[in-house]
Design an enzyme around this catalytic site. Structure first.
Site, short mmCIF file in Angstrom:
data_model
loop_
_atom_site.label_atom_id
_atom_site.label_comp_id
_atom_site.label_asym_id
_atom_site.label_seq_id
_atom_site.Cartn_x
_atom_site.Cartn_y
_atom_site.Cartn_z
N LEU A 14 -26.54 -8.79 -1.91
CA LEU A 14 -25.27 -8.14 -2.21
C LEU A 14 -24.79 -8.74 -3.52
CD1 LEU A 14 -23.44 -8.28 1.26
CD2 LEU A 14 -24.45 -6.25 0.18
N ASP A 15 -24.29 -7.90 -4.44
CA ASP A 15 -23.80 -8.47 -5.69
C ASP A 15 -22.59 -9.34 -5.41
OD1 ASP A 15 -21.24 -6.85 -6.27
OD2 ASP A 15 -22.71 -5.28 -5.89
N ALA A 16 -22.23 -10.17 -6.36
CA ALA A 16 -21.18 -11.17 -6.15
C ALA A 16 -19.86 -10.55 -5.73
CB ALA A 16 -20.99 -12.01 -7.41
N ASP A 17 -19.53 -9.36 -6.24
CA ASP A 17 -18.25 -8.73 -5.94
C ASP A 17 -18.26 -7.96 -4.62
OD1 ASP A 17 -16.98 -9.69 -8.19
OD2 ASP A 17 -17.58 -8.00 -9.43
N THR A 18 -19.42 -7.81 -4.01
CA THR A 18 -19.53 -7.08 -2.74
C THR A 18 -19.50 -8.07 -1.57
OG1 THR A 18 -20.79 -5.29 -3.76
CG2 THR A 18 -20.92 -5.48 -1.37
#
Length: 339
Positions: free
Chosen positions: A203-207
């Site tokens: 998951l990307d950092a903002d997700t």
């Protein structure tokens, strides 16, 4: 330096070199026969063989450069054998009914099966004192001495299956060279206690939301592989009020720069103060695919949370917390990927 042929037998090429040399010594007594007219030399034979060998896995080969820098998740053995104790002579032994080396490494939690193939291609794996460069060597994991980066790997059949609620701002890596907070920090106590864990996908950092952790390499590999189409559900908060026909448009497919993407299910859950809460289910695993898809239809994502992977649901799990999957969840994941 040891290699394995396409059928997994150790040696250079098709495994006939050693037997043919023996026959030549018996016949000629000098260990060599001159190449006659129209007869290929052994070097020519090897060149022809290399050019006709089938490419690895439908045309793609393990990325050697990625293998050189890939994180080694192996748990070293408590007592390391000195190098002079390794098998001397023939090195890696081919076992016809054994397990392929990359699968053994994946089962030991070293990396995913694809990651293990990259480690092998980069020359970081040795079996019984012999570096193995090619894929497919079949070994007996109960007797073979396997090392990655010189440290012996423990082949442990004890499997771990965990669900993590990844908070926003946390990197989906087990370590981070820039010192940013990462998944490895959240499971540091388990790793120090001897558990070998790696994350299934990213998951990307903002997700935020559900991320699976395991040391079951084969299950992780299949869950990440797009051919098994394991569904993943997300809650996305977007700016503005979406039109009535957006769900139909997303189901029919949106063209992105790396190909079309479709959703399996779509629903509008809530509209409040100029924002809309959406629920989307899809089986794609491409980078930022949900964000890119919604951005392409004019609704940039303000917040994104993954709530489900197959039958595993996030539920009321607190951000940053872990829970052990129950047997029904693990069994359903196995069933979903054909294990």
């Amino acid at each position: 330096m040891g290699t394995a042929s396409r059928d997994g037998r150790p040696g250079h090429g098709d495994g006939r070199k050693r037997s043919s040399s023996k026959n030549m010594k018996t016949a000629g007594g000098k260990g060599q026969k001159p190449a006659g007219k129209g007869q290929k030399t052994s070097g020519q034979g090897r060149n022809q063989q290399a050019s006709t060998r089938k490419p690895h896995r439908k045309g793609s080969r393990p990325n050697v450069e990625s293998g050189k820098v890939r994180l080694n998740n192996a748990k070293p053995a408590r007592h390391q054998a000195p190098r002079h104790d390794l098998v001397d002579g023939d090195g890696a032994t081919y076992v016809s009914d054994g397990m392929r080396l990359q699968k053994v490494l994946a089962a030991a939690g070293v990396a995913s099966r694809r990651g293990a193939e990259e480690l092998i291609a980069a020359g970081r794996v040795e079996v019984d004192g012999q570096i193995v460069l090619e894929q497919g060597l079949r070994i007996d994991p109960n007797t073979a001495v396997i090392k990655v980066d010189g440290a012996r790997v423990v082949v442990d059949e004890t499997k771990q299956y965990l669900a993590l609620n990844k908070p926003k701002g946390v990197q989906s890596t087990m370590s981070d060279e820039q010192g940013r907070r990462c998944v490895g920090d959240l499971v540091a106590e388990r790793v120090m206690a001897g558990q070998r864990l790696f994350h299934v996908g990213r998951l990307d950092a903002d997700t935020e939301g559900l991320l699976l952790l395991t040391n079951d390499g084969e299950l992780a590999h299949r869950l990440m592989h797009p051919s098994y189409e394991v569904p993943k559900t997300y809650l996305a908060t977007v700016r503005g009020q979406v039109p009535r026909g957006l769900g139909r448009r997303l189901r029919s497919g949106i063209e992105l720069e790396d190909g079309p993407v479709t959703v399996d299910d779509f629903a509008v859950l809530e509209i409040h103060e100029g924002q809309t809460l959406l629920r989307l289910t899809l089986h794609e695993g491409r980078k930022h695919v949900v964000r890119r898809m919604l951005d392409a239809v004019g609704f940039p994502v303000q917040r994104l949370v993954r709530t489900d992977i197959g039958v595993v649901a996030l539920g009321n799990q607190r951000p940053g917390s872990l829970r052990v999957l129950d047997s029904k969840e693990v069994g359903a994941l196995y069933k979903a990927v054909g294990l």
